[in-house]
Design a protein around this motif. Structure first.
Motif: not given
Lengths: 339, 289
Positions: A89-91, A132, B200-201, B205, B208, B286-287
């Motif tokens: 999960y990248e986030s 991350k 969400r996960l 992402p 994006r 943000n990145d």
């Protein structure tokens, strides 16, 4: 952890005329590191998907600790999987990734921290916790993916689908060592699917060679290499594979063909197999003598032998075979005593 | 070490065609507008230099300010509706069905209709006397009339924009979703993730990139909206649906106020640039973190 049994396992894709897998029979002990070795098209992925619960068998059963799980979904079977490329999960941070499978099962924070720390120490990834996935190298990511498969204590089985494919060659060895250590320390039942014989033979306690005709042989890496049960196994395992000559060439009465590994033959002027040297590939030196792989042109086709390489291409030589395996109808019917 | 300074500059001639094309298509027209914006033009032979007078006037013009606020509210509203709705629609499209190509074509249809036709369709569709939608709503007992009620006019324009452009977001999001490798879903299933966590996960992402493009496109496009409100409501009732571009056109073409209109254009252009830059740089920052 669980012992795995495939009982007459068959699978046919909808609309297909033949079974992709037919009557597979296999027993894997609890805590065993098992490798499924097969060329592409052997049905490795299909078997993997059957084990993880993505596909359901069209015949036979899959048993986990003598419980029939054939019809259960993957999340109920508690099967974890590591894929060809790292799936994270990248986030989420590395710690959150490792904790995620426990969180979804509502484990307590203390329990989660304990398991994550334990697995991280085992794999040497504790220092990465706050990072991350995007900032990690490919092999670090794959280690984290392995960790994610191991954090749940109630995992029955960990499937590894060619997990080293995407990793650069220099890092493969280190990653495999980490995997082996974790496997033996944690006592996890692991099935490692690969087409790479080196990976299979160095990783597993036992190896199954899978082809489109089913599982040809299951045994320790030693057994697979020393006494292949089928001509394909002898040919597929080893680099290069076994040499095959008619049984009559060595005067063996029973059986049709004889297989011997390149290092089982010696150069001997009185030997029964004669030929001329076609090419020589240097591999090493032993006590100052160059050793190499010599390919001979014989009346039985090309024969490879590992020998001293102080010879010239084109020279006529003969071979004596010290040890061999006898095949009839492609399967092993006997072998010579170990020399 | 020998100097690596180029001694032959003739290579610059190679880029000359591009320089010329860009000059004629963008730089010169833009600079003409900038030139107009600092002059008072009475007719083509009588003009005075007035400096930043028009800029000061435009920024203090209550009609400009209210059109600007309306514009921001409009763009914000349609983004808040179209982006989530587009994602929801994309998630509803079956991946490997025989129906998939038909659904995609059906979704693409609104994108192929010219702006003024879309506006005409809705202009008739929503009419309370003969339009299917207008008559239908009135039949439910709601006195709906977009020509007289500002709220109704707004709802109609927003609905029309959502009808016209949600497909774009949906198609982009669908392309993004299909690009997610299957092992990500398998892993989530094994991990015991629920549908919201998968969205969400994993999905969000990985969407994006396409969502940034979708938001930028819709932001720029909606900020420049002209044809639809012009045809549907004419900016009314009152000035309720007069957005920036329509006010600008009234000034430049209707009243021939070339100087103020040019200053308005430059401000307008800079605002679009500013919004896109703000959005994009916040995303990029943000990145990095």
């Amino acid at each position: 952890m669980a012992g795995i049994r495939l009982d007459k396992l068959s699978f046919r894709y909808p609309g297909a005329d033949t079974n992709t897998l037919e009557d597979l029979q296999l027993d894997i002990a609890n805590g065993e590191a098992h490798a499924l070795l097969g060329a592409s098209g052997a049905g490795k992925t299909t078997l993997l998907n059957l084990l993880s619960g993505i596909l359901s068998p069209t015949g036979g059963r899959i048993l986990f600790d003598s419980e029939d799980v054939s019809a259960l979904a993957g999340r109920i079977r508690n099967v974890a999987q590591v894929f060809q490329f790292p799936v994270l999960y990248e986030s989420l941070s590395v710690f959150e990734n490792l904790a995620f499978p426990l969180q979804t099962r509502r484990a307590s924070a203390a329990r989660i921290a304990e398991r994550v720390d334990y697995v991280s120490a085992e794999l040497g990834i504790a220092a990465l916790h706050k990072r991350k996935p995007g900032t990690l190298t490919l092999s670090e990511k794959q280690l984290v993916a392995v960790g994610k498969a191991l954090t749940r204590p109630d995992t029955s089985l960990v499937l590894l689908d060619e997990p080293l494919t995407a990793v650069e060659p220099r890092k493969k060895w280190r990653l495999r060592q980490a995997l082996l250590k974790a496997q033996s320390d944690l006592g996890v039942t692991m099935i490692y699917v690969t087409h790479d014989q080196t990976e299979a033979l160095t990783f597993a306690e036992r190896v199954s060679v899978l082809t489109a005709d089913g599982i040809l042989q299951t045994g320790t890496p030693e057994e697979i290499y020393q006494s292949p049960a089928h001509e394909f196994v002898g040919h597929f395992v080893g680099s290069p594979g076994m040499n095959f000559v008619p049984a009559s060439a060595l005067g063996v009465a029973h059986g049709e063909r004889i297989g011997f590994r390149p290092e089982w033959a010696l150069i001997d002027a009185q030997g029964p197999i004669a030929g001329s040297i076609k090419r020589i590939r240097m591999q090493s030196t032993e006590n100052g003598v160059p050793m190499g792989l010599i390919t001979l042109d014989t009346r039985f086709g090309e024969i490879a032998v590992r020998s001293m390489a102080n010879l010239d291409v084109g020279a006529d030589i003969a071979l004596r075979v010290n040890r061999y395996v006898v095949f009839a109808g492609k399967t092993r019917v006997g072998e010579s005593a170990l020399a | 070490m020998r100097s690596l300074k180029p001694r032959d500059n003739r290579a610059w001639f190679g880029v000359l065609p591009v320089v010329l094309i860009v000059a004629f298509s963008a730089v010169i027209p833009l600079m003409t507008v900038v030139n107009y914006s600092v002059q008072d033009i009475l007719d083509f032979n009588t003009r005075f230099f007035v400096g930043f007078e028009w800029y000061r006037e435009t920024l203090n013009d209550p009609r400009f300010l209210s059109a600007f606020v309306r514009q921001v509210v409009f763009s914000g509203t349609i983004l808040l509706i179209e982006i989530p709705l587009g994602i929801a629609v994309a998630k509803g499209i079956p991946r490997n069905s025989k129906l998939t190509p038909f659904i995609l074509i059906l979704l693409a249809l609104p994108l192929l209709i010219p702006w003024n036709v879309v506006a005409t369709i809705w202009q008739i569709f929503a009419r309370p006397d003969i339009g299917l939608l207008g008559v239908g709503i009135n039949a439910l007992g709601i006195p709906y009339n977009y020509a007289t009620d500002p709220t109704h006019a707004w709802i109609t324009i927003v609905a029309m924009d959502v009808w016209h452009w949600t497909s774009l977001v949906a198609l982009l999001a669908f392309a993004g979703l299909t690009a997610i490798p299957r092992p990500f879903y398998q892993a989530a299933e094994i991990d015991g993730a629920n549908r919201w966590q998968i969205f969400r996960l994993i999905e969000l992402p990985r969407l994006r990139g396409v969502l940034i493009i979708a938001i930028l496109l819709r932001l720029m496009d909606s900020f420049m909206i002209y044809t639809e409100p012009f045809v549907l409501t004419g900016g009314g009732p009152g000035n309720a649906t007069t957005f920036l571009s329509q006010y600008l056109t009234t000034m430049a073409v209707g009243q021939f106020d070339l100087g103020p209109a040019a200053a308005f254009s430059v401000i307008y252009f800079l605002f679009i640039l500013l919004f896109c830059w703000l959005f994009y740089s916040s995303v990029v920052r943000n990145d990095d973190s």
